[in-house]
Design a protein around this motif. Structure first.
Motif, PDB file in Angstrom:
ATOM      1  N   THR A 281      27.587 -42.223  43.266  1.00  0.00           N
ATOM      2  CA  THR A 281      26.826 -41.075  43.333  1.00  0.00           C
ATOM      3  C   THR A 281      25.590 -40.614  43.129  1.00  0.00           C
ATOM      4  O   THR A 281      24.912 -39.714  43.761  1.00  0.00           O
ATOM      5  CB  THR A 281      28.178 -39.860  42.238  1.00  0.00           C
ATOM      6  N   SER A 282      24.706 -41.239  41.570  1.00  0.00           N
ATOM      7  CA  SER A 282      23.042 -41.145  41.563  1.00  0.00           C
ATOM      8  C   SER A 282      22.805 -41.517  42.772  1.00  0.00           C
ATOM      9  O   SER A 282      21.683 -40.842  43.003  1.00  0.00           O
ATOM     10  CB  SER A 282      23.183 -41.861  40.198  1.00  0.00           C
TER      11      SER A 282
ATOM     12  N   SER B 265      28.798 -33.461  39.831  1.00  0.00           N
ATOM     13  CA  SER B 265      30.071 -33.974  39.195  1.00  0.00           C
ATOM     14  C   SER B 265      31.419 -33.137  40.122  1.00  0.00           C
ATOM     15  O   SER B 265      32.006 -33.684  40.912  1.00  0.00           O
ATOM     16  CB  SER B 265      30.241 -34.943  38.551  1.00  0.00           C
TER      17      SER B 265
ATOM     18  N   LEU C 261      30.519 -32.419  44.075  1.00  0.00           N
ATOM     19  CA  LEU C 261      31.307 -34.084  44.096  1.00  0.00           C
ATOM     20  C   LEU C 261      32.581 -33.337  44.535  1.00  0.00           C
ATOM     21  O   LEU C 261      33.611 -33.619  45.318  1.00  0.00           O
ATOM     22  CB  LEU C 261      31.043 -35.457  44.050  1.00  0.00           C
TER      23      LEU C 261
ATOM     24  N   VAL D  41      36.236 -39.686  46.077  1.00  0.00           N
ATOM     25  CA  VAL D  41      35.123 -40.330  44.787  1.00  0.00           C
ATOM     26  C   VAL D  41      36.143 -40.986  43.866  1.00  0.00           C
ATOM     27  O   VAL D  41      37.569 -40.438  43.709  1.00  0.00           O
ATOM     28  CB  VAL D  41      34.365 -38.750  44.218  1.00  0.00           C
TER      29      VAL D  41
ATOM     30  N   GLU E 231      30.885 -43.435  39.250  1.00  0.00           N
ATOM     31  CA  GLU E 231      31.528 -42.807  39.615  1.00  0.00           C
ATOM     32  C   GLU E 231      31.058 -43.455  41.395  1.00  0.00           C
ATOM     33  O   GLU E 231      29.556 -43.133  41.310  1.00  0.00           O
ATOM     34  CB  GLU E 231      31.701 -41.713  40.143  1.00  0.00           C
ATOM     35  N   SER E 232      32.252 -43.055  42.594  1.00  0.00           N
ATOM     36  CA  SER E 232      31.338 -43.757  43.356  1.00  0.00           C
ATOM     37  C   SER E 232      32.502 -43.158  44.423  1.00  0.00           C
ATOM     38  O   SER E 232      33.640 -42.733  44.065  1.00  0.00           O
ATOM     39  CB  SER E 232      31.410 -45.155  42.933  1.00  0.00           C
ATOM     40  N   ILE E 233      31.765 -43.030  45.863  1.00  0.00           N
ATOM     41  CA  ILE E 233      31.757 -42.487  46.464  1.00  0.00           C
ATOM     42  C   ILE E 233      32.790 -43.495  47.582  1.00  0.00           C
ATOM     43  O   ILE E 233      31.720 -44.743  47.950  1.00  0.00           O
ATOM     44  CB  ILE E 233      31.291 -41.606  47.587  1.00  0.00           C
TER      45      ILE E 233
END
Length: 569
Positions: free
Chosen positions: A294-295, A323, A326, A337, A345-347
């Motif tokens: 996410t970053s 966050s 998202l 996510v 966190e990742s998509i």
């Protein structure tokens, strides 16, 4: 160096002896700092952490973090300040100036080329090859990037400002500033530029007088550096703004919201945040990039999608945190996510077919926008009203690479034609009693081919029915009754998920009447799926009964109109 995510090896609090050693190193590396400034930069009581990390290329880097912000980083025993430090000490390094549009290229990993520099009336700062330099934007003295000079100032002027000027080490909005582990993601302060007085002819203190051939109101600037992080080709921009004109540019004066917008700041920032998010998913993020941090989405994609003159700041939105935003997008089922590792966190998935905001511009609308833009920015040539001066934005949009330094003006008709050619075509299909359907690309006409099979038998093949909302199986059933011939539906060669209808014999005449609605009453009684096209002025070209590769092309079972415009995500 920090254009891509890095890997942290350790993060520890600094020891007292190491803190004193760091102060000594700072004093040695930056002798221009006063005695009272070094303790302010490296405080004695505030928490100071040492972060050891590996950049995406494997370089071992030591970063010193104070108050959550990286203030210094060390590479191969050389100490460098970050942009956070330079905002407090803007005169710590020799500073060169470039245009705001260049920043997003630098964030992507490109080096700064010399044609991208803005030469002030006082001349360029005096540096030697290998010196550490800061890069600022026109109209604001706060540095936004740090790099190493690839040549001396004298060599820059001798080369007529051509070639690679600076190898970039760190930029505002890179992962060192906007990662989850470091940086408060604040925006650069607004620092007024220093007075730009012409240098004394008898003295040269800290600067070199610019070559008269390089001065003037019209300058071309180019960013030809290869994008190291993404492996992309060269990026170029060309413009003709003087320094005084650029400082009055709204995009340079301040990255503020639209003052004419009656909405609150939070509402404007929410709209900008969603716009940048959707544009990033549509134009930059690919399926191969997933899972995506996410970053990384924010720092490498969303910021670059922010319109010129606006500054994306999540803290000023109603969400306050990325966050939370998202999470809202996940509730709307646009993305998914997950926390693949603790605290990160990742998509992991994107619904690429999710309905999103979009609009289409017709050719007349595009012309109106360009004309208004040229008049608003005083780009119409005062001596010849038929010519338009090219500013950096127009130059970047319509000129080829070999024209960047040669084409400074264009006639109106050439400018409009070039702009229309750069836009993505789209078409709209209207079905009776239904909402129009808008699709990108050029509409494929219905293709009717008379072909020859074994034993010298003729067959008629029909393709591209789906673009007009027709079910090939339903059409095949109607044609079987109408033509009293056998039909078959099979995959169309070379068309993904496309089908073709094959009819025994030469049925071009029957197809022409059926598709154009010449026998409207009879066709509608047999199949309501085929609407009348009596309003369509374009008729099918007769195949003439020739045995091989003869074609007749239909232009719509529904009313189809083409648009050359932009599909906005």
């Amino acid at each position: 160096m920090f254009a891509k995510a890095f890997r942290v090896k350790s993060n520890t609090a600094i020891k007292g002896s190491d803190r004193r050693k760091l102060r000594a190193d700072v004093t040695t590396a930056f002798p221009t700092l006063g005695r009272d400034q070094v303790p302010a930069l490296v405080p004695g009581k505030e928490e100071l952490n040492v972060v050891k990390l590996y950049a995406h290329r494997g370089d071992a880097v030591t970063v010193y973090v104070c108050g959550g912000n990286p203030i210094l980083f060390e590479l191969e025993k050389n100490l460098y300040p970050t942009v956070y430090t330079l905002w407090s000490y803007p005169d710590l390094l020799p500073t060169f100036t470039t245009w705001p549009l260049v920043l997003e290229k630098l964030v992507g990993g490109a080096d700064l080329m010399l044609p991208g520099l803005v030469v002030p009336p006082a001349g360029l700062p005096q540096v030697q090859k290998g010196d550490l330099c800061a890069i600022a934007l026109v109209g604001n003295r706060a540095p936004v990037a740090i790099g190493v000079a690839a040549m001396s100032t004298a060599e820059m002027l001798t080369s007529s400002l051509k070639g690679r000027g600076f190898s970039m080490l760190h930029t505002y909005r890179d992962h060192l500033c906007f990662s989850r582990r470091s940086g408060d993601k604040s925006s650069p302060p607004s620092l007024a530029p220093l007075a730009l007085d012409p240098p004394d002819l008898n003295e040269e203190k800290g600067s070199v007088q610019a070559d008269p051939a390089l001065q003037g109101d019209v300058r071309c600037l180019t960013l030809e550096g290869e994008d190291k992080a993404n492996g992309e080709g060269r990026q170029q921009m060309c413009g003709e703004k003087s320094l005084s004109e650029a400082s009055e540019d709204p995009s340079v004066r301040g990255l503020n919201p639209d003052p004419t917008d009656s909405r609150s700041l939070k509402e404007q920032m929410d709209e900008l945040l969603q716009r940048c998010f959707l544009h990033a998913l549509k134009c930059q993020v690919k399926k191969a990039d997933l899972p995506l941090l996410t970053s990384t989405l924010l720092g490498s994609h969303m910021f670059s999608c922010c319109p010129e003159g606006r500054q994306l700041d999540v803290k000023k939105s109603s969400y306050k945190k990325l966050s939370k935003f998202l999470q809202q997008m996940q509730q709307e089922q646009i993305i998914q996510v997950e926390e693949l590792s603790r605290g990160v966190e990742s998509i992991v998935a994107v619904d690429w077919k999710h309905p999103r905001k979009g609009s289409v511009l017709e050719g007349a609308e595009v012309r109106t926008i360009i004309i208004n833009y040229a008049k608003k920015n005083d780009l119409v040539d005062a001596d010849n009203k038929n010519l338009v001066k090219l500013d950096p934005i127009l130059c970047d949009c319509i000129l080829e690479k070999n024209e960047q330094h040669t084409v400074l003006k264009l006639p109106w008709d050439s400018l409009l034609t070039r702009c229309l050619e750069r836009l993505q075509p789209a078409y709209q299909v209207t079905f009776p009693g239904q909402e129009p359907v808008m699709k990108k690309g050029k509409i494929c006409p219905i293709d009717i081919t008379l072909a020859q099979r074994a034993s010298n038998k003729k067959v008629t093949v029909v393709r591209n029915l789906e673009a007009y909302g027709l079910d090939p199986y339903a059409v095949a059933a109607v044609l079987q009754q109408r033509c009293q011939a056998s039909t078959a539906v099979s995959p169309a060669p070379g068309a993904k998920d496309g089908l073709q209808v094959q009819i025994q014999g030469n049925q071009v005449r029957h197809l022409s009447r059926l598709l154009l609605g010449a026998s409207q009453q009879q066709a509608s009684s047999r199949c309501a799926l085929l609407p009348s096209l009596s309003e369509n002025k374009k008729a099918l070209r007769s195949a003439g009964g020739r045995p091989t590769s003869s074609r007749s092309t239909g232009h719509g079972l529904a009313r189809a109109s083409e648009h050359k415009g932009l599909q906005v995500g």
